[in-house]
Design a protein around this motif. Structure first.
Motif, PDB file in Angstrom:
ATOM      1  N   ARG A 148     -34.486 -17.966  24.391  1.00 32.12           N
ATOM      2  CA  ARG A 148     -34.288 -18.097  25.834  1.00 32.12           C
ATOM      3  C   ARG A 148     -33.180 -17.214  26.386  1.00 32.12           C
ATOM      4  O   ARG A 148     -33.254 -16.750  27.514  1.00 32.12           O
ATOM      5  N   ARG A 149     -32.133 -17.053  25.597  1.00 34.24           N
ATOM      6  CA  ARG A 149     -30.934 -16.394  26.128  1.00 34.24           C
ATOM      7  C   ARG A 149     -30.423 -15.307  25.189  1.00 34.24           C
ATOM      8  O   ARG A 149     -29.337 -15.421  24.619  1.00 34.24           O
ATOM      9  N   PRO A 150     -31.185 -14.257  24.986  1.00 32.15           N
ATOM     10  CA  PRO A 150     -30.727 -13.204  24.078  1.00 32.15           C
ATOM     11  C   PRO A 150     -29.483 -12.495  24.635  1.00 32.15           C
ATOM     12  O   PRO A 150     -29.379 -12.305  25.846  1.00 32.15           O
ATOM     13  N   VAL A 151     -28.586 -12.159  23.741  1.00 34.20           N
ATOM     14  CA  VAL A 151     -27.366 -11.461  24.160  1.00 34.20           C
ATOM     15  C   VAL A 151     -27.258 -10.149  23.379  1.00 34.20           C
ATOM     16  O   VAL A 151     -26.781 -10.126  22.247  1.00 34.20           O
ATOM     17  N   PRO A 152     -27.717  -9.063  23.958  1.00 29.58           N
ATOM     18  CA  PRO A 152     -27.606  -7.774  23.269  1.00 29.58           C
ATOM     19  C   PRO A 152     -26.129  -7.401  23.080  1.00 29.58           C
ATOM     20  O   PRO A 152     -25.290  -7.741  23.918  1.00 29.58           O
ATOM     21  N   PRO A 153     -25.816  -6.741  21.980  1.00 23.50           N
ATOM     22  CA  PRO A 153     -24.410  -6.429  21.648  1.00 23.50           C
ATOM     23  C   PRO A 153     -23.910  -5.221  22.438  1.00 23.50           C
ATOM     24  O   PRO A 153     -23.623  -4.163  21.862  1.00 23.50           O
ATOM     25  N   LEU A 154     -23.798  -5.394  23.753  1.00 26.55           N
ATOM     26  CA  LEU A 154     -23.441  -4.269  24.616  1.00 26.55           C
ATOM     27  C   LEU A 154     -22.084  -3.641  24.298  1.00 26.55           C
ATOM     28  O   LEU A 154     -22.001  -2.414  24.154  1.00 26.55           O
ATOM     29  N   PRO A 155     -21.005  -4.431  24.166  1.00 26.06           N
ATOM     30  CA  PRO A 155     -19.710  -3.788  23.895  1.00 26.06           C
ATOM     31  C   PRO A 155     -19.726  -2.968  22.599  1.00 26.06           C
ATOM     32  O   PRO A 155     -19.232  -1.836  22.565  1.00 26.06           O
ATOM     33  N   PHE A 156     -20.341  -3.526  21.545  1.00 25.44           N
ATOM     34  CA  PHE A 156     -20.391  -2.773  20.287  1.00 25.44           C
ATOM     35  C   PHE A 156     -21.236  -1.511  20.446  1.00 25.44           C
ATOM     36  O   PHE A 156     -20.878  -0.443  19.950  1.00 25.44           O
TER      37      PHE A 156
END
Lengths: 275, 275
Positions: free
Chosen positions: B144-152
């Protein structure tokens, strides 16, 4: 940047061949950019298609019209997305176009009392193509292959003459109140002045096609009345028909000189059902 | 710039609340940009919705998750389009996101023999949420709530360590062959090294979830093996889990050290029907 979505059964039906859908998807977004004074540059395309019938042949046809429109308006297709929809669901074609303003952007909010209201080309022909149960070939052509007045729109933006602009996509009855609201003014149209293609000029439904019909993808704009000659000269130099069809006053809303304003089109209005 | 389209019944079902759909639509596109090393900036949203049930309540709920994701990833919603679809047709949510590369763009085509293959986070948890008939709460959350590793991803792009990258959205079985093909190399994965969330670590279907399951929205990337320590340090500094899961060789295709590669997912593959 603008996104436009066309849904089979809502925005097109069997009167449009797949190539027409491709052409129109691009043209509709070009029209949005033109109305801002922006020259189109690139496009993303999102297609949602049923698995059956197998989509390759349909996409190949879509592509023909898409390529024609991209060539005509200087658009580069740079990416996109393809998705399956469940069996029986309509095809959905969504275009995102980016453009660069050639001057200060044209907006809907700058019309002022004393301005004239102008429209390019003619209006109502595509509406006849959509509404007439037995449309003339020219009306069908207008429905299938709209050509927004991009060169004129860019020249108008660069000239600085216009105070407000928008594209005529949902029909005057819907679009003009938007322009009036965004600018905080009243706009009065003289329906007798609305330019009509010869095909509908003497048609009993002319008024309906011209006010309630959409899909013209012409430019609606306002400019101070002192700019009249300059605008006519600019349009003539680009072989674009322009007509002063109304005037801007203080107040609010859109009206017709000869009576009430027709009801705007609304995607989510309660459907008209028989009692 | 990237466009992603989600279709009800294809990309989501009743396991996702409207707010989850909103969150995920943004997150999926953020994941695409992150994989290029681009920081998201603005978004266009196109909604195609049936007239009934009346769409306002659904859109209000969608907006909650959309706003959460926009805040989490620094995205500004700047425009869009709303369209009606015929009765019974699925809802369609399409997002166009623009981002700015923080350094030279990461692409899929730079993997070279001798590189290691890395993955961020864990993989297979969202796949369990989608495939498991009675998924664990953590698996549903991941779906439901994927969190792509944007900062990395941005730090990795800025570091210059990676040779190629893509986001893991359709599952390793589908995405890894794409990476191998784009780079003109062979990539071998050791399935035993694929990091698993505790919820699925001992699950009998773990391998299936990890290879065939999609929706992880983690980052898959390659880098010379000499960069191993630097990558681990970078990841630790951003509190991001990274795991070396395979290696790049000359050749072509994706393989598993312990056997055959599962069949990739295809939107338009012939449906599996009973004979």
């Amino acid at each position: 940047v603008t996104v436009d979505t066309m849904v089979q059964g809502v925005h097109w039906d069997s009167r449009l061949a797949p190539a027409d859908v491709g052409f129109k998807a691009v043209a509709a977004s070009v029209s949005d950019l033109a109305a801002c004074g922006a020259r189109p540059r690139w496009m993303l395309l999102s297609l949602s298609l049923p698995r059956r019938p197998e989509p390759d042949a349909w996409v190949a046809k879509l592509r023909v019209g898409l390529s024609e429109a991209c060539a005509a308006f200087g658009v580069h297709l740079v990416g996109g997305d393809v998705t399956a929809v469940p069996h029986g669901a309509p095809r959905v074609v969504s275009t995102t176009l980016e453009g660069r303003c050639v001057a200060a952007p044209l907006t809907r909010s700058g019309a002022r009392a004393g301005d004239l209201l102008w429209v390019t080309g003619t209006c109502g022909l595509a509406g006849a193509g959509w509404m007439d149960p037995a449309p003339a070939p020219a009306a069908l052509d207008a429905l299938r292959r709209p050509v927004p007045p991009l060169p004129f729109a860019l020249a108008l933006a660069a000239s600085g003459h216009a105070t407000a602009a928008m594209d005529l996509s949902d029909g005057l009855a819907t679009d003009l109140p938007r322009l009036a609201r965004a600018s905080g003014v009243a706009i009065e149209v003289d329906p007798a002045r609305l330019p009509a293609h010869p095909t509908i000029a003497g048609h009993p439904q002319r008024r309906r096609y011209q006010l309630a019909g959409g899909e013209d993808y012409q430019l609606l704009f306002t400019a101070p009345s002192a700019k009249r000659a300059a605008i006519e000269e600019l349009a003539a130099s680009l072989d674009t028909q322009v007509t002063a069809v109304g005037s801007v006053r203080e107040g609010s809303g859109a009206t017709a000189t000869d009576g009430a304003w027709p009801r705007p089109f609304a995607h989510f209005a309660p459907p008209k059902v028989a009692p």
